[in-house]
Design an enzyme around this catalytic site. Structure first.
Site, PDB file in Angstrom:
ATOM      1  N   CYS A   1       0.814  -1.227   0.000  1.00  0.00           N
ATOM      2  CA  CYS A   1       0.000   0.000   0.000  1.00  0.00           C
ATOM      3  C   CYS A   1       0.845   1.274   0.000  1.00  0.00           C
ATOM      4  CB  CYS A   1      -0.932  -0.005   1.207  1.00  0.00           C
ATOM      5  SG  CYS A   1      -2.249  -1.189   1.057  1.00  0.00           S
TER       6      CYS A   1
ATOM      7  N   SER B   1       0.846   8.484   5.174  1.00  0.00           N
ATOM      8  CA  SER B   1       0.301   8.461   3.826  1.00  0.00           C
ATOM      9  C   SER B   1       1.437   8.867   2.901  1.00  0.00           C
ATOM     10  CB  SER B   1      -0.863   9.449   3.704  1.00  0.00           C
ATOM     11  OG  SER B   1      -1.168   9.638   2.356  1.00  0.00           O
ATOM     12  N   ARG B   2       1.844   7.959   2.032  1.00  0.00           N
ATOM     13  CA  ARG B   2       2.997   8.274   1.186  1.00  0.00           C
ATOM     14  C   ARG B   2       2.659   9.268   0.091  1.00  0.00           C
ATOM     15  NH1 ARG B   2       4.159   2.234   1.490  1.00  0.00           N
ATOM     16  NH2 ARG B   2       4.726   2.229   3.680  1.00  0.00           N
ATOM     17  N   VAL B   3       1.375   9.542  -0.108  1.00  0.00           N
ATOM     18  CA  VAL B   3       0.998  10.560  -1.096  1.00  0.00           C
ATOM     19  C   VAL B   3       1.126  11.940  -0.449  1.00  0.00           C
ATOM     20  CG1 VAL B   3      -0.918  11.418  -2.470  1.00  0.00           C
ATOM     21  CG2 VAL B   3      -0.443   8.989  -2.408  1.00  0.00           C
TER      22      VAL B   3
END
Lengths: 84, 500
Positions: free
Chosen positions: B336, B362-364
């Protein structure tokens, strides 16, 4: 019980032919020849099964031809009513 | 004579020509999995039919002498020697607009008693995800309506964000809150809730929540309840993904919630063991990682040439005793684009939502936030982290300098504003104004116990007296200088009423 290779081969080649009633020798022979040609097998075991109503039913290990009245009626039933 | 002709023509149209069919025979059947000898040319994922019972199955294992199939129905009716026929069709599900608002099983059959569903198309359950060339970076937020998530761990459209936590934590309710929040979103995504191995009563409660809040107008519920065959548990997430893919390919946005993938893992482990695949770690088969990665790789944000649609995936995982280093959690975390960790100890302390900010990511990141949220929440994570560290450090120290005391007090207030009841999503502009108030120190003079009331009052005041603030934020997705000055004025006036 584990089958050896020879038994497996034999089982693969055997064809079961079901007919609704006894046929005269000539008809049975010509039917058997045709089926052997289609399936490519050598031995045919003939069985009388009145439940198929008419036609014939032939099966080898991996293939089947259902040309019976019972089969046709079942197909109609499934097409009309679905898988009830 | 006329009737005879009509019948004849009708039967001819049914296409009853006899042909040589490829068949196999059932060798054994147990726990929803059948081993079949024969079928020499059958393909993987092809649908086969058990002739006597007319039950269907799906081929999953191809071996030299036999094939393995999962049974899509009552496997207790299947007996040894049953003839199995090929259908030459890959397992597909009905998809389309008509499924919105419906409750279906993984094969697309209705479960809600609202009659047959007319499908627009059929999509295969298994599909390779869009290639890198067809994608573009995730850049549009998927607001969940949960302040803590939207401010600190933002989710973007096309992202894959994992929700994981122990059994007691409220993972499912938070995911459902995200569905409820889409009602007030301008570019509303179609939501697909996939219930895997859940109790029927629980699924019924979820449907009731969605119906009551009007969320079924844009939601499909795909249910594989605990009582359904194990094959349904295994197929459910792939079927849900296919539903979402349809909307993504049409240039629209979709959100799929897989609740939960732990059960999906159990199902695949059970099927694999019965298929005699070699067991690996924790008895899971070697391809358990692949079974989850190929599912989650189908979530994407497509580029403009491919319609610009998106498919966001929120898989849920149930872990044991807070162990996020177990086999399946580490697998899915690595697949994910981030995870939200629901902490049992925070839950027991009464913090709602019980999200552990330190272990969530959250890598975004801010690419999936509106300008307004970026402005107000930019320093929020850093401030919270500092406060938590200070609290930890000062646990046994009584006296602190005024500067540190101020920081701690503000931290307490920020933690208070991030609290939120389940199933009560907030529009992004309301989230932004209260976070702004906390970060800018407007709440420093207000008692902690008054903060929840202040938040409600602030929203009401703006809605009644200065609706242009919310309107400007909604329209521009930004907090410009004029709006900011207006907001400051409202905040100052309201704070006076609450100040100690």
């Amino acid at each position: 019980m584990k089958m050896n290779k020879k038994d497996k081969k034999k089982e693969g080649e055997e064809i079961i032919l079901k007919i609704a009633r006894r046929l005269d020798k000539e008809t049975l022979e010509s039917l058997s020849e045709k089926i052997k040609k289609v399936f490519g097998g050598e031995e045919i075991k003939v069985e009388i099964d009145e439940s198929i109503i008419g036609g014939f039913w032939a099966k080898s290990k991996n293939y089947l031809i259902d040309c019976t009245v019972k089969g046709a009626l079942n197909k109609i039933k499934n097409k009309v009513y679905g898988n009830l | 004579m006329e009737i005879y002709e009509i019948f004849k023509r009708g039967i001819e149209r049914l296409g009853l020509e006899t042909e040589k069919e490829e068949i196999g025979q059932v060798v054994e059947v147990k726990d929803g999995v059948a081993r079949i000898s024969g079928l020499p040319n059958v393909e993987n994922f092809e649908v086969v039919k058990f002739e006597r019972t007319q039950i269907e199955g799906v081929i999953l294992n191809l071996e030299e002498d036999s094939v393995g199939a999962i049974v899509l129905g009552d496997f207790s009716k299947i007996t040894e020697g049953d003839i199995v026929k090929r259908t030459k069709k890959v397992l597909s599900v009905p998809i389309g607009e008509n499924l919105i608002g419906r409750v279906i099983d993984p094969l697309g059959n209705p479960l809600d008693g609202k009659g047959k569903i007319r499908a627009e198309e059929f999509y295969p359950l298994e599909r390779i995800g869009p290639s890198v060339i067809d994608r573009e970076p995730v850049n549009f937020p998927l607001h969940t309506g949960i302040k803590l998530i939207d401010a600190l761990i933002p989710i973007g459209r096309g992202q894959r964000e994992l929700f994981l936590g122990d059994r007691v934590t409220d993972k499912s309710h938070l995911a459902i809150t995200a569905i409820l929040n889409q009602k007030q979103e301008p570019k509303r995504p179609i939501c697909i809730y996939v219930a895997i191995g859940k109790k029927e009563a629980e699924i019924a409660r979820t449907i009731e929540i969605l119906e009551k809040s009007g969320a079924m107008d844009y939601t499909i519920v795909l249910a594989a309840p605990a009582s359904s065959p194990i094959s349904f548990w295994y197929l459910a997430p792939y079927a849900g993904c296919s539903q979402g893919e349809y909307f993504m390919k049409k240039g629209r946005d979709a959100l799929v919630i897989y609740d939960d993938l732990t059960k999906h893992g159990y199902a695949w482990r059970q099927i694999s063991l019965i298929l005699r695949r070699p067991p690996g770690r924790e008895a899971y088969p070697g391809d358990i990682f692949y079974s989850h990665s190929r599912l989650l790789e189908r979530a994407a944000k497509l580029n403009k040439e491919n319609g610009g649609g998106s498919l966001t995936a929120i898989p849920i995982l149930e872990i044991q005793a807070g162990d996020i280093t177990a086999y399946i959690p580490t697998n899915v975390i690595s697949i994910c684009d981030g995870q939200i960790y629901f902490d049992t100890s925070l839950y027991l302390k009464g913090q709602r939502p019980e999200v552990n900010i330190g272990l969530s990511v959250s890598r975004v990141g801010s690419a999936a936030q509106t300008k307004a949220m970026k402005k107000v929440a930019g320093t929020l994570k850093l401030e919270l982290a500092q406060v938590l560290e200070l609290e930890h450090f000062l646990e046994f120290i009584e006296e602190v300098d005024p500067e540190t005391r101020k920081k701690l007090e503000r931290g307490k207030r920020i933690k208070e504003i991030l609290k939120q009841e389940k199933l009560s999503p907030l529009p992004f502009e309301k989230e932004a104004v209260i976070i702004y108030a906390g970060i800018e120190g407007f709440l420093d003079e207000i008692k902690i116990e008054d903060i929840q009331g202040f938040e409600r009052n602030l929203s009401e005041t703006i809605e009644i007296q200065k609706p242009e603030i919310f309107k400007a934020m909604r329209d521009s997705r930004d907090l410009d200088l004029t709006t900011k000055l207006e907001l400051d004025k409202v905040l100052k006036d309201l704070v006076k009423k609450y100040a100690r």
